[in-house]
Design an enzyme around this catalytic site. Structure first.
Site, short mmCIF file in Angstrom:
data_model
loop_
_atom_site.label_atom_id
_atom_site.label_comp_id
_atom_site.label_asym_id
_atom_site.label_seq_id
_atom_site.Cartn_x
_atom_site.Cartn_y
_atom_site.Cartn_z
N GLU A 18 -6.26 3.98 -6.18
CA GLU A 18 -7.58 4.25 -5.59
C GLU A 18 -7.99 5.67 -5.99
OE1 GLU A 18 -9.72 4.18 -1.22
OE2 GLU A 18 -7.79 5.17 -1.44
N ASP A 46 0.86 -1.19 0.00
CA ASP A 46 0.00 0.00 0.00
C ASP A 46 0.89 1.24 0.00
OD1 ASP A 46 -2.40 1.56 0.27
OD2 ASP A 46 -3.27 -0.13 1.35
N ASP A 106 -3.07 4.68 -2.41
CA ASP A 106 -4.17 5.26 -1.66
C ASP A 106 -4.55 6.64 -2.21
OD1 ASP A 106 -5.90 5.11 0.79
OD2 ASP A 106 -4.73 6.87 1.35
N HIS A 118 -11.15 -2.96 3.00
CA HIS A 118 -11.05 -2.50 4.38
C HIS A 118 -11.91 -1.26 4.65
CE1 HIS A 118 -8.32 -0.08 2.04
NE2 HIS A 118 -8.28 0.81 3.01
N ASP A 119 -12.40 -0.61 3.60
CA ASP A 119 -13.22 0.60 3.75
C ASP A 119 -14.70 0.35 3.46
OD1 ASP A 119 -11.27 2.40 4.54
OD2 ASP A 119 -10.71 2.92 2.49
#
Length: 555
Positions: free
Chosen positions: A254, A98, A199, A330-331
């Protein structure tokens, strides 16, 4: 189309804090991940994506990085990382890290230096602005609630943070910042990692002049106004030129708020930027009519809207870019609870149905830890059971301050949409703490681990696990699944999601019943050559039983 290795891959996302504890402290760690590699190899996935494992004060579960070249001690050491990477490669899988470079932690040494004065080496590493009439420089609000600006007396200025105050945004306009990011990327790529998930990468270029937002909602400003800034293409192209083009890696950005047209610009097959994006269109459906509530609602998703969102991306990127395919991360809350039902009577069927619907599309599928077991939302009963910063900020703003929502309604909304549902520990077996730890876990487990766990799934050939294993095998074996064009069927059908895939004279027919009713649909499935996969043990032809999903091959 030139076929790349990542187009054949299936990715498994690991939330390290919640995956497997090895040192008895109740928190997942890197040696714990190593101990579970045989399980992941059995599932058949190709790439492991880890949420951030860098040193961090954990204001936002690791997305606030204090040192990009140090492992968070709770997870282990750099020696543990090196061993994990070696073991992942030994088990014939790859590692996706990440990369969080829109912002750092406020505890990063760059920010600690930057906030001291206006004339040190790191003074312009972040976005600083003078007060305007004694207030913040503009009306922007942060993604987690509250203003996007915090005042620092030492400099007599405000700094921008699109997320929490502990996550100051980097100033990508500064070439020294970009070179620092390239060096971070080279550090990990030279170690042998196989790519990055980036991210909120489409937030790195801010609107010129940082103007006021036209309608500053409590939430949503980040993607509605700040995303996809004027220099984003330039920055991504430079990233590719300086770093990515020198390694055979996979990259996924993302990009909240991005359209398919944006995605083609950033990830087109000939764009020399990224490989694919995470888009949010399908997971942001069923919003409230009141924009001040942002994502908080418990409205069921309307199937025609879900089909429209997914089909739009399938058709737009075909031959021009590459999709990422996901239900969970995870979100996001758990997919079976959100898009179908976690009623025990149907949970296994719905988990298989959702997996089939997604994995038969064009793109790279991402499986989130526990999805292959059909893990569900937790159904909390009080605010103090939650952990996530976003939950508490939202409650404070929407319930306590603005009084837009009463507490019981907000609890319902949290039970539907909170990120915490994805973050409960992995359910390995039915022993105490589900085999995740023999200590007190950092976050309470979903009580249903007694019934939903990996040990039970592996012992049951009809489990969700083996269905996902078969879906992954089919993708590896079939260019039709990987590369076929997409043709939607009956987009306004509110009960059934059906589509066709076409490639080199072959056709795939995918049919999924999203209801608990028995319905009939005739798509000429009787003329198929083979039923490739189904979540029932027999085939009733045109009859679709509750949450039935099946895939036919036509040759």
């Amino acid at each position: 189309m030139t076929h790349k290795w990542w187009q054949n891959a299936v990715v498994y996302q690991i939330y390290p804090q919640s995956f497997q504890d090895s040192n008895h402290d109740g928190i997942g760690d890197l040696p714990g991940i190593v101990s579970r590699l045989p399980y992941l190899q059995k599932l058949g996935v190709d790439v492991l994506w880890l949420n951030p494992i860098y040193d961090s004060p954990l204001k936002d579960n690791g997305y606030d990085i204090a040192d990009y070249e140090k492992i968070l001690p709770t997870y282990g050491s750099m020696a543990d990382f090196d061993k994990m990477l070696q073991e992942i490669h030994t088990h014939h899988m790859k590692l996706l890290m990440d990369l969080v470079v829109n912002h750092t932690s406020a505890q990063h040494r760059w920010f600690q230096e930057s906030k001291q004065s206006k004339d040190n080496k790191y003074a312009n590493y972040y976005i600083w602005r003078d007060p305007v009439d004694g207030h913040a420089p503009n009306n922007w609000n942060a993604a987690f609630g509250g203003p996007a600006w915090t005042y620092v007396p030492e400099r007599g200025q405000y700094y921008l943070h699109l997320f929490a105050p502990g996550q100051p945004d980097l100033n990508w306009e500064n070439p020294q910042v970009r070179e620092s990011v390239w060096n971070i990327m080279r550090f990990w790529l030279d170690k042998g990692v196989d790519g990055f998930r980036m991210d909120v990468i489409n937030l790195i270029s801010k609107p010129a002049g940082l103007p006021d937002a036209p309608e500053p909602a409590t939430y949503g400003l980040v993607e509605n106004f700040v995303a996809d800034g004027p220099k984003l293409n330039d920055y991504l192209h430079e990233m590719n030129d300086k770093v990515l083009s020198h390694y055979n890696v996979m990259t996924v950005g993302e990009m909240p708020g991005s359209t398919p047209e944006d995605a083609i610009a950033y990830t087109g097959l000939n764009s020399h930027e990224l490989n694919m994006v995470f888009q949010f269109e399908h997971v942001q459906l069923a919003g409230n009519s009141d924009p001040r509530l942002g994502k908080w609602n418990d409205t069921p998703v309307k199937l025609p809207e879900l089909k429209q969102a997914l089909s739009r991306w399938q058709k737009a990127l075909d031959g021009k870019g590459w999709n990422s395919l996901y239900w969970n991360n995870h979100d996001q809350p758990r997919a079976v609870s959100r898009f179908a039902t976690d009623d025990p009577k149907y949970r296994v069927r719905t988990a298989k149905m959702l997996g089939t619907t997604l994995h038969m599309m064009q793109g790279t599928p991402f499986v989130y830890e526990g999805e292959e077991l059909g893990m569900t939302n937790v159904h909390y009963t009080s605010l103090d059971q939650y952990e996530d910063l976003e939950v508490f900020n939202s409650w404070h703003e929407l319930v306590d301050q603005e009084k837009l929502v009463d507490p019981q309604t907000m609890l319902k909304y949290l039970n539907s949409r909170s990120r915490d549902h994805a973050r409960t520990p992995m359910q390995w077996d039915n022993s105490q703490n589900a085999g995740f730890t023999d200590a007190k876990p950092w976050f309470a487990l979903n009580p249903n681990y007694q019934d939903i766990n990996a040990k039970k799934a592996i012992a049951d050939k009809q489990s969700v696990f083996y269905h996902y294993q078969r879906l992954i095998q089919l993708r590896h074996e079939s260019d039709l699944i990987k590369f076929g064009t997409y043709d939607e069927i009956d987009p306004d059908d509110a009960q059934v999601f059906a589509y066709r895939r076409h490639y080199q004279g072959k056709m795939l027919l995918v049919i999924s019943n999203f209801t608990d009713q028995t319905v009939r649909r005739d798509y000429n499935q009787a003329k198929s050559s083979e039923l490739l996969i189904s979540n029932y043990n027999d085939d009733q032809d045109t009859e679709l039983r509750p949450y039935e999903s099946k895939v036919y091959l036509f040759e």
